[in-house]
Design an enzyme around this catalytic site. Structure first.
Site: not given
Length: 282
Positions: A120-122, A124
């Protein structure tokens, strides 16, 4: 927006049961049991046949995820920019193929970036600070919300998180109406993913952004504020505290930000004038 039925991906379970042993501190013998743990699956988001992002996610509500992610990442401006979504199992995970309208696909390819790997990294894969997401300013004042409604929604949330009840290991994002009635809940191993799934579900249902408020069961980072703003909602309730940048963006976007939300108290960080307190905590 027409959304063709997806291929069945039910063979990938939301959670799996695994043997576990509990060791109590102090007196008592170890206890062998079975514990449910959430599934975490690589999800490859593909636009126009070109891979864009690999996100680690829970393998449920992926049609909602595709729409919500596309909207909050700025790939689309409206649900009708998507012509169809197909979910296909692959050897190492799931592929979500998203068909855009020709104009939107052209715009997307012109600004394409690649995200990879993290849950769920916004952020990268962005090239520089200018690529940080910045939602547009919304017109008009934020709607008023009562503490009574916030309290009611928080009180109902635990019982609506079925996957977390089984695993105690996933985040939730919920939508409540102005009376505090929960209308939609989505869960995921990633907090950003859970919110994207919620926003996708709300868009598919035609929910008006000013008709309720968002609750997230995680710390409030700036990406969550940006995603809520991209949907058009103006009130965000977070279980944990906000970061400094989240608060800065909430102030700039005039999003009512309530955090450290517990059953016995909440803390208003921005938008106090939009919180109604009459007969709230009796």
């Amino acid at each position: 927006m027409p959304m063709p039925p997806n291929e069945d991906n039910s063979q990938i379970l939301e959670a799996v049961d695994t043997p576990a042993t509990v060791f109590p501190f102090g007196t008592g013998d170890p206890v062998r049991s079975t514990r449910a743990i959430p599934s975490e699956v690589p999800v490859n988001l593909v636009y126009g046949g070109i891979p864009f992002a690999v996100m680690m996610a829970s393998p449920s509500d992926l049609d909602d995820f595709a729409l919500g992610f596309s909207l909050t990442e700025g790939i689309i401006q409206a649900p009708d920019d998507i012509r169809g979504v197909r979910i296909e199992p692959e050897e190492k995970g799931l592929k979500v193929s998203i068909d855009l309208t020709p104009d939107r696909l052209h715009d997307h390819l012109a600004r394409r970036r690649v995200l990879s790997g993290r849950t769920g990294c916004g952020l990268c894969g962005i090239d520089d600070f200018d690529a940080l997401p910045h939602a547009r300013l919304l017109s008009g004042p934020a709607p008023s919300v009562s503490l009574t409604a916030i309290r009611a929604a928080l009180g109902a949330l635990d019982s609506e998180q079925a996957l977390n009840e089984r695993t105690h290991a996933v985040h939730g994002a919920a939508w409540a109406d102005m009376d505090g009635i929960l209308l939609c809940v989505r869960e995921d191993v990633g907090r950003h993913n859970a919110l994207d799934k919620l926003i996708g579900a709300l868009c598919r249902a035609g929910t008006k952004p000013d008709s309720g408020f968002v609750i997230v069961t995680s710390r409030c980072s700036f990406e969550l504020v940006e995603k809520v703003a991209a949907f058009g909602a103006r009130t965000l309730i977070a279980i944990s505290a906000p970061t400094s940048l989240a608060l800065e963006r909430a102030r700039h976007l005039d999003i009512t930000l309530v955090a450290i939300a517990r059953h016995d108290s909440v803390t208003v960080f921005h938008g106090l004038e939009h919180i109604h307190i009459q007969d709230a905590l009796v």
